[in-house]
Motif scaffolding. Structure first.
Motif, mmCIF file in Angstrom:
data_model
loop_
_atom_site.group_PDB
_atom_site.id
_atom_site.type_symbol
_atom_site.label_atom_id
_atom_site.label_comp_id
_atom_site.label_asym_id
_atom_site.label_seq_id
_atom_site.Cartn_x
_atom_site.Cartn_y
_atom_site.Cartn_z
ATOM 1 N N UNK A 154 -6.846 7.311 -7.094
ATOM 2 C CA UNK A 154 -6.378 6.410 -8.150
ATOM 3 C C UNK A 154 -5.705 5.167 -7.584
ATOM 4 N N UNK A 155 -5.820 4.074 -8.309
ATOM 5 C CA UNK A 155 -5.066 2.877 -7.979
ATOM 6 C C UNK A 155 -5.046 1.962 -9.209
ATOM 7 N N UNK A 156 -4.215 0.938 -9.144
ATOM 8 C CA UNK A 156 -4.046 0.036 -10.270
ATOM 9 C C UNK A 156 -4.983 -1.166 -10.124
ATOM 10 N N UNK A 157 -5.490 -1.642 -11.249
ATOM 11 C CA UNK A 157 -6.323 -2.846 -11.274
ATOM 12 C C UNK A 157 -5.534 -3.945 -11.974
ATOM 13 N N UNK A 158 -5.192 -4.990 -11.252
ATOM 14 C CA UNK A 158 -4.423 -6.072 -11.839
ATOM 15 C C UNK A 158 -2.944 -5.726 -11.960
ATOM 16 N N UNK A 159 -2.165 -6.609 -12.552
ATOM 17 C CA UNK A 159 -0.729 -6.368 -12.728
ATOM 18 C C UNK A 159 -0.456 -5.171 -13.632
ATOM 19 N N UNK A 197 1.037 11.321 -12.368
ATOM 20 C CA UNK A 197 1.590 11.518 -11.020
ATOM 21 C C UNK A 197 1.550 10.219 -10.228
ATOM 22 N N UNK A 198 0.487 9.473 -10.404
ATOM 23 C CA UNK A 198 0.346 8.191 -9.711
ATOM 24 C C UNK A 198 1.443 7.207 -10.144
ATOM 25 N N UNK A 199 1.680 7.146 -11.461
ATOM 26 C CA UNK A 199 2.695 6.224 -11.984
ATOM 27 C C UNK A 199 4.084 6.620 -11.489
ATOM 28 N N UNK A 204 0.847 -1.198 0.000
ATOM 29 C CA UNK A 204 0.000 0.000 0.000
ATOM 30 C C UNK A 204 0.872 1.234 0.000
ATOM 31 N N UNK A 205 0.678 2.085 -1.014
ATOM 32 C CA UNK A 205 1.486 3.307 -1.095
ATOM 33 C C UNK A 205 0.628 4.449 -1.575
ATOM 34 N N UNK A 206 0.993 5.646 -1.147
ATOM 35 C CA UNK A 206 0.273 6.850 -1.562
ATOM 36 C C UNK A 206 1.136 7.674 -2.510
ATOM 37 N N UNK A 207 0.477 8.363 -3.449
ATOM 38 C CA UNK A 207 1.234 9.263 -4.325
ATOM 39 C C UNK A 207 1.372 10.627 -3.677
ATOM 40 N N UNK A 208 1.983 11.531 -4.377
ATOM 41 C CA UNK A 208 2.278 12.841 -3.791
ATOM 42 C C UNK A 208 1.017 13.603 -3.443
ATOM 43 N N UNK A 209 -0.101 13.325 -4.126
ATOM 44 C CA UNK A 209 -1.349 13.998 -3.829
ATOM 45 C C UNK A 209 -2.132 13.298 -2.735
ATOM 46 N N UNK A 210 -1.600 12.159 -2.297
ATOM 47 C CA UNK A 210 -2.298 11.441 -1.236
ATOM 48 C C UNK A 210 -3.558 10.776 -1.700
#
Length: 775
Positions: free
Chosen positions: A647-652, A686-688, A33-39
Motif C-alpha cells: 500500500x501507498x498514498x497517491x497524491x496529498x 494499518x497503513x494510515x 519513505x516509510x514502511x508500516x508495521x506489515x512492511x
C-alpha cells in the motif's frame, strides 16, 4: 581475524555499499519513505515521469539486491517446502499417499510397453532380452537417477513442474517475459532471498547477464515453458486413452472374438464416467481408490517373480548393459525403432515432479525406491521371461502372462489403476492451466477449488469438457494402444527434454554446479533423450502427429493471449497519466466527491491509468475514497497473507487516494469480493496508523480522523470501477498482426470469462467504462 569473521565483514561491506546506493537513489526519487508495521506500505507522492519512462523501458524503479550475491534460503518463511524436515511417521504417511496420486501412470505402463516395443514384428529371445535391458536401464537412469535424485531438488519452495522451474529462473535473473509483474510488486517478498558468493559466482553472473541482455533468450525461455506445459496437457489427453483402453482389453478373456470397436466403446463409456466425476475433486476421486494402486504394485511384482520362476530365469542377464549393445549390433534400425516403445516405461515420470507440491522430496523418493521401482522391474522381468517362450503373445503380453487363478481380480484392479493413472494427469492438467491463467499465458477460465486442505487441487469445467471430448475422439478413432503409444511417446520425451533444458540453466545459474558435472548430465541424460526423441518422431505418421498437433494448437492459443496481453500492458504504460494532471484537478478531482469507496482496477503499479480520465469525463461524480487496485500474480508459488498487500498514498493526504497492489502466487487461492474488501480496509487502516505513528510516536488525531472517514465511506458502499477494453490492431499493423489481434484474440476474449467475473465482483457493485486499446 578468523575466516568466518572475514566472510562476515565482506558481506557487511557489500550490504553497506548496496544500502548506500539504495539510499541515494531513493533520495533522488522521493522526499519521504516509510514502511508500516506489515512492511508493505510506503508513504509519499506516487508516479514520477522518470519512473514512467523507466517502467516503459523495463527497468526496476527500486534497487533489489541481486539474488546471486547472497545465499538464497531453501524455503520461504511460513510456506510449505518440499525439503523441510518432517517426522519419519509423517514422511511415511506422505509416501503412502503419493503411491495413489503420483504413481498410477507409470504403474500402468506394463499393460502396453512390450506390445508397443514390438508392434510390427515377433521378437526373438535375444530381442526380448535386449529390450528388457533397455527398459531396466531406462527406468534406472531417468525416473530413478534423474528425477528422484536430481530434478526433485529443482523445486520452487516445494512446488514442481515446468512453470515452477521457470519462476525459479525468473527470480534469479530478470528474464521474465510475462508483463504481469513489475519490480514494485515484488517488494519485500520473503520469496526473494539473497545468495552468498562462491567460486562459481562469476560464471553464474555471466550466464545471468547474457540472459538479461537478450530479448530472444527471454522469449525463448517463456516459449520453452509454454511448450512443456502444452506437452503435459497432451499427456492429460493421451494417458486416459491408452491406460483405460489397455486395461479394458483384458475383457477378451470372455470372448477372444470381441472386436476392437466393442473394446473402444467400453473404454469410451469409462472415460465419460471418469470425466463426469471430476467435479467432486482430486482428493475425493484419487484417495478413494488409492489403496488399489498399492494392491496393483504388489500384484504386478508378485506375478513378475512368479513368471520368472515358472518360465525363464535366464532373462536376468539383461541386467548386464552389454546386451543393449548386442541388441543394437544385431539389427540397429529395428532396435532404434523399438526405442519408441521402450520409452513408454517412463510415462508418468513427470508426475513425480509436477505433483511434488502435495508431498515432499523424501516421501516421493521413499515411495519410488522402496515400492514402485522394484515392482516395475519385477513386472517387466516376468513378462520378458514369459515372452522368451511365447513370443507370439507379445501384443497382449500383460494379460497372457497373468496366471488363471488371479486373472479376474487382476482385471478389476487394472481398470481401477488405469482410472487413477488418468486421474493424476487430468488433475495435473487442471493445475498447470490454472498456473498459466494466473501468469497471463492462457485465456481466463472458471477455476473451482475442490479442497480446503490442498490449494493446488482445482477443477476447470471448460477444460474438463474439452479433455473428455479429445479423449473420446482419440479412443474411438485409434482403437489400438499401439497407435496411441506412438503419439504418447512424443509427449513423454518432449516434456523430459524441456525439463532437462531448464535444469541445465538452474545448474549453471542457481546451483552453480561444476561444469564437469553439467557436461556429464548432458552426456548421460540429454543425449539419450534426444536419441529417444528421434525414435518416436520416426512414427510421426502412425499417430505421432497427434500430440504435436495438440501442442501446436495450445501453444498458438497461449502465445497469442500472452502476446496481446503484453502489448496491451505496454499501451497502458505508454498512455498513463502524470501526477501533475491529478494535482491540477484539486482534492475534489474537478468533480463532486460522493460518499463511498471506489476500487479502480488497473494493471499498472505506478502512475495513473489512462482509464481514470475516462471515468472523470463520463461520470458526474467520483467516490470520496479512491483506491487504485492492481492484482498481480507473481513468479512465486505462494505469497504469505501478511505480505499480500503493498500500500501507498497517491497524491496529498487530502485527496483520499491510495494504491493497493494485491499480490498472489501462481498456486494461491483468490478470495471473494467481500473478504477482499475487509482485508483491504484493515490493511489500509494499518497503513494510515503506521505513517502517522512513526512520525509522532503515537496514532495522531489526523490518523484517527482519516480512519473514521474511511469507515464512514465504506459504510456508504463499495463500488468496483473497471475499464471495458476493446483491443484492436493499430492502423499501421501488418495482415498477420491484424488477424491475430482483431480476430483470434477477439474470439478468445469473447468466448472466455470476463475480467469482472474472474475478479468475483458482483454485478450490482460494478461500474464499467469502455476504452479502445490500439496495439
Amino acid at each position: 581475524m578468523g575466516k568466518e569473521e572475514e566472510e562476515e565483514e565482506v558481506v557487511q561491506g557489500v550490504v553497506l555499499n548496496i544500502e548506500t546506493m539504495v539510499a541515494e537513489e531513493e533520495k533522488k526519487k522521493r522526499k519521504k519513505k516509510k514502511k508500516n508495521t506489515n512492511g508493505d506500505a510506503i508513504e509519499g507522492c506516487d508516479g514520477q515521469e522518470e519512473e514512467a519512462e523507466k517502467e516503459l523501458a523495463g527497468e526496476k524503479h527500486f534497487t533489489r539486491i541481486d539474488s546471486l550475491e547472497f545465499k538464497e534460503a531453501n524455503h520461504v518463511s511460513g510456506m510449505h517446502s518440499a525439503s523441510k524436515v518432517l517426522p519419519i511417521a509423517a514422511v511415511l504417511q506422505l509416501a503412502f499417499q503419493s503411491i495413489g496420486v503420483v504413481y498410477g501412470d507409470i504403474g500402468t505402463s506394463p499393460l502396453y510397453v512390450f506390445a508397443s516395443t514390438f508392434a510390427d514384428r515377433v521378437p526373438t529371445r535375444d530381442d526380448v532380452v535386449g529390450a528388457l535391458s533397455l527398459i531396466i536401464y531406462s527406468l534406472t537412469l531417468f525416473p530413478l537417477v534423474k528425477y528422484v535424485f536430481i530434478v526433485l531438488w529443482a523445486n520452487d519452495n516445494g512446488d514442481g513442474g515446468t512453470f515452477a522451474m521457470y519462476s525459479l529462473i525468473c527470480r534469479h535473473a530478470n528474464v521474465n517475459a510475462i508483463p504481469n509483474q513489475q519490480a514494485e510488486a515484488l517488494m519485500d517478498l520473503s520469496a526473494y532471498k539473497l545468495q552468498t558468493p562462491n567460486k562459481h559466482l562469476k560464471r553464474a553472473e555471466k550466464v545471468k547477464g547474457a540472459l538479461e541482455r537478450s530479448s530472444w533468450a527471454k522469449n525463448g525461455l517463456l516459449s520453452l515453458a509454454l511448450l512443456g506445459t502444452c506437452m503435459v496437457i497432451g499427456d492429460g489427453i493421451l494417458t486416459p486413452c491408452i491406460s483405460v483402453l489397455s486395461a479394458v482389453d483384458g475383457v477378451r478373456k470372455i470372448d477372444a472374438g470381441i472386436s476392437k470397436d466393442v473394446i473402444a466403446m467400453i473404454s469410451v463409456a469409462i472415460l465419460v464416467v471418469l470425466f463426469s466425476i471430476q467435479r467432486f475433486g482430486t482428493d475425493k476421486v484419487g484417495y478413494t481408490f488409492a489403496p488399489a494402486i498399492l494392491v496393483w504394485y504388489v500384484f504386478i511384482g508378485a506375478i513378475g517373480l512368479s513368471n520368472l520362476v515358472r518360465h525363464d530365469s535366464s532373462v536376468l542377464k539383461a541386467f548386464n548393459p552389454l546386451y543393449i549393445v548386442s541388441y543394437f549390433r544385431h539389427n540397429a534400425k529395428e532396435a532404434w525403432i523399438s526405442l519408441g516403445g521402450v520409452v513408454l516405461c517412463m510415462t508418468g515420470t513427470e508426475a513425480m515432479f509436477a505433483d511434488l507440491g502435495h508431498f515432499s522430496v523424501r516421501s516421493i523418493q521413499i515411495a519410488f525406491t522402496g515400492l514402485v521401482y522394484p515392482c516395475l522391474i519385477c513386472a517387466y522381468v516376468g513378462q520378458a521371461a514369459y515372452l522368451s517362450y511365447y513370443p507370439l503373445d507379445v501384443a497382449d503380453a500383460f494379460y497372457k502372462s497373468t496366471p488363471e487363478l488371479v486373472y479376474w481380480p487382476m482385471f478389476v484392479i487394472a481398470i481401477l489403476a488405469s482410472i487413477i493413472a488418468s486421474q493424476a494427469m487430468i488433475s495435473a492438467t487442471f493445475a498447470i492451466i490454472k498456473q498459466s491463467v494466473a501468469l497471463g499465458c492462457f485465456p481466463r477460465v472458471r477455476v473451482i477449488h475442490t479442497s480446503n486442505k490442498h490449494e493446488g487441487q482445482v477443477y476447470i469445467p471448460e477444460i474438463n469438457f474439452l479433455l473428455m471430448l479429445a479423449c473420446v475422439l482419440v479412443t474411438a478413432s485409434f482403437k489400438e494402444t499401439t497407435k496411441i503409444g506412438n503419439a504418447y511417446g512424443i509427449a513423454v520425451v518432449a516434456v523430459m527434454i524441456v525439463t532437462s533444458s531448464l535444469l541445465i540453466l538452474i545448474m549453471l545459474m542457481i546451483w552453480q554446479t561444476s561444469l564437469i558435472l553439467i557436461a556429464l548430465f548432458v552426456l548421460v541424460f540429454y543425449s539419450f533423450e534426444l536419441l529417444y526423441f528421434s525414435s518416436v518422431l520416426y512414427k510421426f505418421g502412425k499417430g505421432g502427429y497427434l500430440p504435436l498437433s495438440f501442442a501446436a494448437v495450445l501453444f498458438f492459443v497461449m502465445y497469442v493471449w500472452h502476446y496481446v496481453q503484453k502489448k496491451r500492458h505496454a499501451f497502458e504504460v505508454e498512455r498513463k497519466v502524470s501526477t501533475e494532471y491529478v494535482s491540477s484537478l484539486g482534492s475534489n478531482l474537478g468533480i463532486s466527491r460522493v460518499p463511498g469507496v471506489g476500487l479502480l482496477y488497473t494493471e499498472l503499479t505506478q502512475g495513473i491509468p489512462a482509464i481514470f480520465p475516462h471515468f472523470l469525463t463520463n461520470l458526474p461524480a467520483i467516490h470520496s475514497v479512491l483506491v487504485f487496485v492492481s492484482v498481480k500474480y507473481l513468479p512465486v508459488n505462494k505469497v504469505l497473507p501478511e505480505e499480500r498487500f503493498f500500500l501507498r498514498r497517491v497524491g496529498p493526504k487530502g485527496y483520499k487516494m491510495y494504491r493497493c497492489i494485491a499480490r498472489y502466487g501462481y498456486r494461491d487461492r483468490r478470495v471473494g469480493s467481500e473478504e477482499f474488501e475487509g482485508l483491504l480496509m484493515e490493511h489500509l487502516k494499518s497503513f494510515i496508523r503506521s505513517e502517522n505513528s512513526e512520525a509522532e510516536g503515537k496514532v495522531s488525531e489526523a490518523a484517527a480522523e482519516e480512519i473514521g472517514f474511511l469507515e464512514r465511506s465504506r459504510a456508504a458502499g463499495v463500488i468496483y470501477l473497471l475499464g471495458h477494453s476493446e483491443v484492436k490492431a493499430s492502423e499501421d499493423s501488418g495482415v498477420l498482426k491484424r488477424i491475430v489481434v482483431d480476430h483470434v484474440y477477439d474470439f478468445l476474449r469473447r468466448n472466455c470469462r470476463q475480467g469482472f467475473v474472474d475478479l468475483q465482483i458482483p454485478n450490482k457493485n460494478l461500474l464499467q467504462v469502455g476504452m479502445n486499446y490500439y496495439i
